[in-house]
Design a protein around this motif. Structure first.
Motif, PDB file in Angstrom:
ATOM      1  N   LEU A 133     -40.586  27.520 -14.544  1.00 11.55           N
ATOM      2  CA  LEU A 133     -39.168  27.639 -14.243  1.00 11.55           C
ATOM      3  C   LEU A 133     -38.372  27.604 -15.537  1.00 11.55           C
ATOM      4  O   LEU A 133     -38.727  26.884 -16.470  1.00 11.55           O
ATOM      5  CB  LEU A 133     -38.697  26.490 -13.345  1.00 11.55           C
ATOM      6  CG  LEU A 133     -39.286  26.417 -11.956  1.00 11.55           C
ATOM      7  CD1 LEU A 133     -38.858  25.127 -11.268  1.00 11.55           C
ATOM      8  CD2 LEU A 133     -38.846  27.605 -11.129  1.00 11.55           C
ATOM      9  N   ARG A 134     -37.301  28.365 -15.581  1.00 11.95           N
ATOM     10  CA  ARG A 134     -36.363  28.262 -16.688  1.00 11.95           C
ATOM     11  C   ARG A 134     -34.964  28.168 -16.093  1.00 11.95           C
ATOM     12  O   ARG A 134     -34.712  28.606 -14.975  1.00 11.95           O
ATOM     13  CB  ARG A 134     -36.487  29.430 -17.655  1.00 11.95           C
ATOM     14  CG  ARG A 134     -36.103  30.757 -17.066  1.00 11.95           C
ATOM     15  CD  ARG A 134     -36.250  31.848 -18.100  1.00 11.95           C
ATOM     16  NE  ARG A 134     -35.942  33.139 -17.491  1.00 11.95           N
ATOM     17  CZ  ARG A 134     -36.205  34.290 -18.033  1.00 11.95           C
ATOM     18  NH1 ARG A 134     -36.780  34.332 -19.210  1.00 11.95           N
ATOM     19  NH2 ARG A 134     -35.896  35.408 -17.427  1.00 11.95           N
ATOM     20  N   THR A 135     -34.073  27.581 -16.858  1.00 10.37           N
ATOM     21  CA  THR A 135     -32.728  27.342 -16.353  1.00 10.37           C
ATOM     22  C   THR A 135     -31.760  28.381 -16.895  1.00 10.37           C
ATOM     23  O   THR A 135     -31.722  28.638 -18.090  1.00 10.37           O
ATOM     24  CB  THR A 135     -32.257  25.933 -16.747  1.00 10.37           C
ATOM     25  OG1 THR A 135     -33.223  24.992 -16.296  1.00 10.37           O
ATOM     26  CG2 THR A 135     -30.917  25.615 -16.128  1.00 10.37           C
ATOM     27  N   LEU A 136     -30.985  28.945 -16.004  1.00 11.11           N
ATOM     28  CA  LEU A 136     -29.900  29.842 -16.373  1.00 11.11           C
ATOM     29  C   LEU A 136     -28.600  29.094 -16.160  1.00 11.11           C
ATOM     30  O   LEU A 136     -28.440  28.373 -15.178  1.00 11.11           O
ATOM     31  CB  LEU A 136     -29.917  31.093 -15.488  1.00 11.11           C
ATOM     32  CG  LEU A 136     -31.202  31.919 -15.494  1.00 11.11           C
ATOM     33  CD1 LEU A 136     -31.110  33.029 -14.464  1.00 11.11           C
ATOM     34  CD2 LEU A 136     -31.440  32.494 -16.870  1.00 11.11           C
ATOM     35  N   PHE A 137     -27.670  29.261 -17.086  1.00  9.82           N
ATOM     36  CA  PHE A 137     -26.379  28.593 -16.974  1.00  9.82           C
ATOM     37  C   PHE A 137     -25.277  29.608 -16.746  1.00  9.82           C
ATOM     38  O   PHE A 137     -25.323  30.730 -17.231  1.00  9.82           O
ATOM     39  CB  PHE A 137     -26.088  27.778 -18.237  1.00  9.82           C
ATOM     40  CG  PHE A 137     -26.960  26.573 -18.358  1.00  9.82           C
ATOM     41  CD1 PHE A 137     -26.661  25.399 -17.676  1.00  9.82           C
ATOM     42  CD2 PHE A 137     -28.094  26.600 -19.149  1.00  9.82           C
ATOM     43  CE1 PHE A 137     -27.467  24.289 -17.778  1.00  9.82           C
ATOM     44  CE2 PHE A 137     -28.911  25.491 -19.265  1.00  9.82           C
ATOM     45  CZ  PHE A 137     -28.593  24.335 -18.576  1.00  9.82           C
ATOM     46  N   PHE A 138     -24.260  29.186 -16.006  1.00  9.97           N
ATOM     47  CA  PHE A 138     -23.097  29.998 -15.681  1.00  9.97           C
ATOM     48  C   PHE A 138     -21.854  29.143 -15.911  1.00  9.97           C
ATOM     49  O   PHE A 138     -21.928  27.917 -15.877  1.00  9.97           O
ATOM     50  CB  PHE A 138     -23.120  30.412 -14.199  1.00  9.97           C
ATOM     51  CG  PHE A 138     -24.320  31.206 -13.814  1.00  9.97           C
ATOM     52  CD1 PHE A 138     -24.253  32.586 -13.776  1.00  9.97           C
ATOM     53  CD2 PHE A 138     -25.521  30.587 -13.498  1.00  9.97           C
ATOM     54  CE1 PHE A 138     -25.362  33.334 -13.419  1.00  9.97           C
ATOM     55  CE2 PHE A 138     -26.631  31.326 -13.145  1.00  9.97           C
ATOM     56  CZ  PHE A 138     -26.552  32.702 -13.104  1.00  9.97           C
ATOM     57  N   THR A 139     -20.714  29.788 -16.100  1.00  9.11           N
ATOM     58  CA  THR A 139     -19.457  29.051 -16.138  1.00  9.11           C
ATOM     59  C   THR A 139     -18.521  29.627 -15.098  1.00  9.11           C
ATOM     60  O   THR A 139     -18.546  30.823 -14.815  1.00  9.11           O
ATOM     61  CB  THR A 139     -18.790  29.096 -17.529  1.00  9.11           C
ATOM     62  OG1 THR A 139     -18.530  30.449 -17.893  1.00  9.11           O
ATOM     63  CG2 THR A 139     -19.661  28.425 -18.577  1.00  9.11           C
ATOM     64  N   GLN A 140     -17.693  28.759 -14.530  1.00  9.81           N
ATOM     65  CA  GLN A 140     -16.785  29.163 -13.468  1.00  9.81           C
ATOM     66  C   GLN A 140     -15.432  28.480 -13.694  1.00  9.81           C
ATOM     67  O   GLN A 140     -15.362  27.267 -13.904  1.00  9.81           O
ATOM     68  CB  GLN A 140     -17.367  28.737 -12.120  1.00  9.81           C
ATOM     69  CG  GLN A 140     -16.496  29.037 -10.941  1.00  9.81           C
ATOM     70  CD  GLN A 140     -17.133  28.530  -9.647  1.00  9.81           C
ATOM     71  OE1 GLN A 140     -17.994  27.667  -9.646  1.00  9.81           O
ATOM     72  NE2 GLN A 140     -16.688  29.082  -8.548  1.00  9.81           N
ATOM     73  N   LEU A 141     -14.361  29.268 -13.649  1.00 14.29           N
ATOM     74  CA  LEU A 141     -13.012  28.728 -13.737  1.00 14.29           C
ATOM     75  C   LEU A 141     -12.677  28.046 -12.416  1.00 14.29           C
ATOM     76  O   LEU A 141     -12.863  28.631 -11.341  1.00 14.29           O
ATOM     77  CB  LEU A 141     -12.029  29.856 -14.037  1.00 14.29           C
ATOM     78  CG  LEU A 141     -10.612  29.469 -14.410  1.00 14.29           C
ATOM     79  CD1 LEU A 141     -10.595  28.617 -15.670  1.00 14.29           C
ATOM     80  CD2 LEU A 141      -9.772  30.717 -14.609  1.00 14.29           C
ATOM     81  N   VAL A 142     -12.206  26.799 -12.481  1.00 15.24           N
ATOM     82  CA  VAL A 142     -11.949  26.007 -11.289  1.00 15.24           C
ATOM     83  C   VAL A 142     -10.460  25.635 -11.255  1.00 15.24           C
ATOM     84  O   VAL A 142      -9.897  25.260 -12.293  1.00 15.24           O
ATOM     85  CB  VAL A 142     -12.819  24.728 -11.301  1.00 15.24           C
ATOM     86  CG1 VAL A 142     -12.535  23.847 -10.112  1.00 15.24           C
ATOM     87  CG2 VAL A 142     -14.290  25.097 -11.357  1.00 15.24           C
ATOM     88  N   PRO A 143      -9.815  25.698 -10.089  1.00 12.70           N
ATOM     89  CA  PRO A 143      -8.405  25.296  -9.996  1.00 12.70           C
ATOM     90  C   PRO A 143      -8.215  23.828 -10.408  1.00 12.70           C
ATOM     91  O   PRO A 143      -9.040  22.974 -10.064  1.00 12.70           O
ATOM     92  CB  PRO A 143      -8.062  25.486  -8.521  1.00 12.70           C
ATOM     93  CG  PRO A 143      -9.094  26.423  -7.995  1.00 12.70           C
ATOM     94  CD  PRO A 143     -10.331  26.193  -8.811  1.00 12.70           C
ATOM     95  N   PRO A 144      -7.141  23.526 -11.141  1.00 15.24           N
ATOM     96  CA  PRO A 144      -6.911  22.147 -11.617  1.00 15.24           C
ATOM     97  C   PRO A 144      -6.906  21.095 -10.508  1.00 15.24           C
ATOM     98  O   PRO A 144      -7.439  20.005 -10.699  1.00 15.24           O
ATOM     99  CB  PRO A 144      -5.543  22.221 -12.292  1.00 15.24           C
ATOM    100  CG  PRO A 144      -5.384  23.645 -12.677  1.00 15.24           C
ATOM    101  CD  PRO A 144      -6.115  24.440 -11.627  1.00 15.24           C
ATOM    102  N   ASP A 145      -6.333  21.392  -9.361  1.00 18.06           N
ATOM    103  CA  ASP A 145      -6.270  20.404  -8.276  1.00 18.06           C
ATOM    104  C   ASP A 145      -7.653  20.034  -7.751  1.00 18.06           C
ATOM    105  O   ASP A 145      -7.856  18.934  -7.237  1.00 18.06           O
ATOM    106  CB  ASP A 145      -5.415  20.922  -7.117  1.00 18.06           C
ATOM    107  CG  ASP A 145      -3.949  21.043  -7.505  1.00 18.06           C
ATOM    108  OD1 ASP A 145      -3.534  20.386  -8.473  1.00 18.06           O
ATOM    109  OD2 ASP A 145      -3.224  21.807  -6.844  1.00 18.06           O
ATOM    110  N   PHE A 146      -8.592  20.927  -7.870  1.00 14.94           N
ATOM    111  CA  PHE A 146      -9.965  20.661  -7.446  1.00 14.94           C
ATOM    112  C   PHE A 146     -10.762  20.007  -8.579  1.00 14.94           C
ATOM    113  O   PHE A 146     -11.566  19.115  -8.349  1.00 14.94           O
ATOM    114  CB  PHE A 146     -10.637  21.966  -7.012  1.00 14.94           C
ATOM    115  CG  PHE A 146     -12.032  21.784  -6.508  1.00 14.94           C
ATOM    116  CD1 PHE A 146     -12.271  21.257  -5.251  1.00 14.94           C
ATOM    117  CD2 PHE A 146     -13.121  22.125  -7.299  1.00 14.94           C
ATOM    118  CE1 PHE A 146     -13.571  21.077  -4.791  1.00 14.94           C
ATOM    119  CE2 PHE A 146     -14.417  21.949  -6.851  1.00 14.94           C
ATOM    120  CZ  PHE A 146     -14.642  21.421  -5.591  1.00 14.94           C
ATOM    121  N   ALA A 147     -10.522  20.445  -9.822  1.00 13.33           N
ATOM    122  CA  ALA A 147     -11.321  19.986 -10.959  1.00 13.33           C
ATOM    123  C   ALA A 147     -11.003  18.557 -11.392  1.00 13.33           C
ATOM    124  O   ALA A 147     -11.909  17.797 -11.734  1.00 13.33           O
ATOM    125  CB  ALA A 147     -11.126  20.932 -12.137  1.00 13.33           C
TER     126      ALA A 147
END
Length: 160
Positions: A133-147
């Protein structure tokens, strides 16, 4: 052996020093909610980067890049921020293989704005048998009220 009969043996000193070192190294950072976070500097913006991994996620600590420049290392269940000039940003995380479409978050920031970027991971089978197994990373913009509530309880790894 000490020439002073009332002095504790050196082994006791070594044991105490080792115990203190273990306590210091194993202590956890304070949660982000208890850290004193200064306001966004005048004429700048702020990018928060965080990870809220589950117990079965990878413990890897990849570099985070803002517009191809290393901005920090993302820790499992950790958060940090960078104060940045206004402009367009791509937040990428070192990952294996060729990038996927829309793998990394892109956005524009104006004066005083804050962006919250969550780092996500996914395991991928590799090899003929699919045993590795190898790990893939992603980034996601999240709304401030949720983050904001999501990072409140995570360890704080500093800001710029």
């Amino acid at each position: 052996m000490s020439k002073n009969p009332g002095a504790p043996p050196r082994s006791l000193h070594r044991c105490a020093a080792s115990f203190f070192l273990v306590l210091v190294c194993c202590s956890q950072l304070p949660p982000t909610s208890s850290a004193v976070i200064p306001p966004v500097p005048t004429g700048a913006a702020r990018i928060w980067i965080y990870r809220n991994d589950g117990p079965y996620e990878a413990n890897q600590t990849p570099y985070v890049r803002l517009n191809s420049q290393i901005a920090g290392i993302v820790q499992p269940n950790g958060a940090f921020y960078r104060d940045v000039p206004l402009g367009h940003y791509e937040v990428a995380v070192e990952s294996y293989g060729a990038p996927y479409p829309n793998q990394f978050a892109e956005f524009n920031l104006g004066t005083g704005q804050e962006a919250f970027v969550k780092v996500l991971s996914m395991r991928e089978k590799v090899g003929g048998e699919g045993t590795a197994l190898r790990t893939l990373f992603f980034t996601q913009l999240v709304p401030p009220d949720f983050a904001r509530p999501m990072i409140a309880g995570t360890p704080f790894y500093g800001g710029s």
